[in-house]
Design a protein around this motif. Structure first.
Motif, short mmCIF file in Angstrom:
data_model
loop_
_atom_site.label_atom_id
_atom_site.label_comp_id
_atom_site.label_asym_id
_atom_site.label_seq_id
_atom_site.Cartn_x
_atom_site.Cartn_y
_atom_site.Cartn_z
N SER A 9 0.84 -1.19 0.00
CA SER A 9 0.00 0.00 0.00
C SER A 9 0.87 1.24 0.00
O SER A 9 1.81 1.34 0.77
N LYS A 10 0.57 2.18 -0.89
CA LYS A 10 1.32 3.43 -0.92
C LYS A 10 0.59 4.49 -0.08
O LYS A 10 1.21 5.18 0.70
N THR A 11 -0.71 4.57 -0.21
CA THR A 11 -1.43 5.65 0.48
C THR A 11 -2.46 5.15 1.50
O THR A 11 -3.26 5.94 2.01
N GLY A 12 -2.46 3.85 1.80
CA GLY A 12 -3.26 3.37 2.92
C GLY A 12 -4.56 2.64 2.57
O GLY A 12 -5.12 1.96 3.43
N ASN A 13 -5.04 2.77 1.33
CA ASN A 13 -6.32 2.11 1.00
C ASN A 13 -6.20 0.59 1.05
O ASN A 13 -7.05 -0.10 1.63
N SER A 14 -5.17 0.06 0.43
CA SER A 14 -5.02 -1.40 0.40
C SER A 14 -4.69 -1.94 1.80
O SER A 14 -5.12 -3.03 2.15
N GLY A 47 5.76 4.95 -11.00
CA GLY A 47 4.87 3.84 -10.64
C GLY A 47 4.07 3.37 -11.84
O GLY A 47 3.97 2.16 -12.11
N ALA A 79 -1.89 1.73 -13.19
CA ALA A 79 -1.94 1.65 -14.65
C ALA A 79 -2.61 0.34 -15.11
O ALA A 79 -2.07 -0.40 -15.93
N THR A 103 -7.53 -2.47 -5.01
CA THR A 103 -8.20 -1.20 -4.71
C THR A 103 -7.84 -0.18 -5.79
O THR A 103 -6.71 -0.16 -6.29
N SER A 104 -8.82 0.65 -6.15
CA SER A 104 -8.57 1.64 -7.21
C SER A 104 -9.51 2.82 -7.03
O SER A 104 -10.44 2.77 -6.23
N SER A 107 -11.25 2.07 -11.78
CA SER A 107 -11.35 0.95 -12.73
C SER A 107 -10.93 -0.38 -12.11
O SER A 107 -10.42 -0.43 -10.99
C1 LIG Z 1 1.16 4.96 -10.03
C2 LIG Z 1 -0.31 4.89 -9.82
C3 LIG Z 1 -1.13 4.44 -10.86
C4 LIG Z 1 -2.54 4.36 -10.69
N1 LIG Z 1 -3.31 3.88 -11.72
C5 LIG Z 1 -4.66 3.76 -11.53
C6 LIG Z 1 -5.50 3.23 -12.58
O1 LIG Z 1 -5.02 2.85 -13.67
N2 LIG Z 1 -6.84 3.17 -12.36
C7 LIG Z 1 -7.42 3.58 -11.17
O2 LIG Z 1 -8.64 3.48 -11.04
N3 LIG Z 1 -6.65 4.05 -10.14
C8 LIG Z 1 -5.29 4.15 -10.30
N4 LIG Z 1 -4.50 4.64 -9.27
C9 LIG Z 1 -5.13 4.95 -7.99
C10 LIG Z 1 -4.93 3.83 -6.95
O3 LIG Z 1 -5.15 2.54 -7.52
C11 LIG Z 1 -5.89 3.94 -5.77
O4 LIG Z 1 -5.84 5.20 -5.20
C12 LIG Z 1 -5.57 2.86 -4.72
O5 LIG Z 1 -6.69 2.61 -3.90
C13 LIG Z 1 -4.36 3.27 -3.89
O6 LIG Z 1 -4.08 2.24 -2.96
P1 LIG Z 1 -3.10 2.49 -1.72
O7 LIG Z 1 -3.71 3.62 -0.91
O8 LIG Z 1 -3.10 1.20 -0.98
O9 LIG Z 1 -1.76 2.86 -2.26
C14 LIG Z 1 -3.12 4.74 -9.44
C15 LIG Z 1 -2.28 5.22 -8.40
C16 LIG Z 1 -0.90 5.28 -8.58
C17 LIG Z 1 -0.02 5.77 -7.44
#
Ligand SMILES: Cc1cc2nc3c(=O)[nH]c(=O)nc-3n(C[C@H](O)[C@H](O)[C@H](O)COP(=O)(O)O)c2cc1C
Length: 140
Positions: A9-14, A47, A79, A103-104, A107
Motif C-alpha cells: 500500500s502506498k497511500t493506505g487504502n489497500s 509507478g 496503470a 483497490t482503485s 477501474s
Molecule cells: C502509479 C499509480 C497508478 C494508478 N493507476 C490507476 C488506474 O489505472 N486506475 C485507477 O482506477 N486508479 C489508479 N490509481 C489509484 C490507486 O489505484 C488507488 O488510489 C488505490 O486505492 C491506492 O491504494 P493504496 O492507498 O493502498 O496505495 C493509481 C495510483 C498510482 C499511485
C-alpha cells in the motif's frame, strides 16, 4: 481452510482493506514493501511506468510468514495492473492459491486469469465493505 493476507500500500487504502479482511478471517496480515521511492509526482509517473512495463522490484515481506492454504493478496491498481511489489510477489506464488483484491479509484484490474478469485474495491462505487463481505462469504 487456513488463510493469510499480504498487501502492498502506498497511500493506505489497500492496507485498510487488508486489515479489514484479516480481522474478519482472524488471520495474519503482512505488509510487503519494496526498495523504490514512489513519492511525489515523479514517484507517481515512475509507478505507472513500472506497472505498465511490468518491471520487477526487490521486495521485503515484513514478517516471517507462516504457511497458508490460500492467500488473500491486496494491491492498489497501478496503470490497470497490480503494483510492482505485488507483481514480484505473485511470481513466487501459485496463483491458484491466491484471492486477489485490488483497490482503485475508478477501474478494475485487467489481468484476472489464473487466480482463485479477483475482487475489485473501486472507490467511486462506494462499496468497499460489501466487496469485502462477498469475498469472506465465498471463503467460509
Ligand atoms: C502509479 C499509480 C497508478 C494508478 N493507476 C490507476 C488506474 O489505472 N486506475 C485507477 O482506477 N486508479 C489508479 N490509481 C489509484 C490507486 O489505484 C488507488 O488510489 C488505490 O486505492 C491506492 O491504494 P493504496 O492507498 O493502498 O496505495 C493509481 C495510483 C498510482 C499511485
Amino acid at each position: 481452510m487456513n488463510y493469510k493476507v499480504v498487501y502492498f500500500s502506498k497511500t493506505g487504502n489497500s492496507k485498510r482493506v487488508a486489515e479489514k479482511i484479516g480481522d474478519k478471517l482472524s488471520c495474519e496480515v503482512t505488509e510487503i514493501t519494496d526498495n523504490q521511492d514512489w513519492k511525489g509526482v515523479l514517484g507517481f509517473l515512475k509507478g505507472g511506468y513500472y506497472a505498465m512495463t511490468k518491471k520487477n522490484v526487490e521486495i521485503k515481506i515484513n514478517k516471517k510468514s507462516t504457511d497458508a492454504d490460500e492467500i488473500i493478496v491486496v494491491s492498489p491498481l497501478w496503470a490497470s495492473g497490480v503494483a510492482p511489489a505485488i507483481k514480484s510477489f505473485l511470481e513466487t506464488t501459485k496463483l491458484d492459491k491466491v484471492h486477489l483484491v485490488v483497490t482503485s479509484t475508478g477501474s478494475k484490474v485487467k489481468e484476472r486469469e489464473g487466480f482463485k478469485s479477483v475482487s475489485d474495491v473501486v472507490k467511486k462505487n462506494n462499496d468497499e465493505d460489501a466487496v469485502i463481505d462477498n469475498l469472506i462469504k465465498s471463503l467460509v
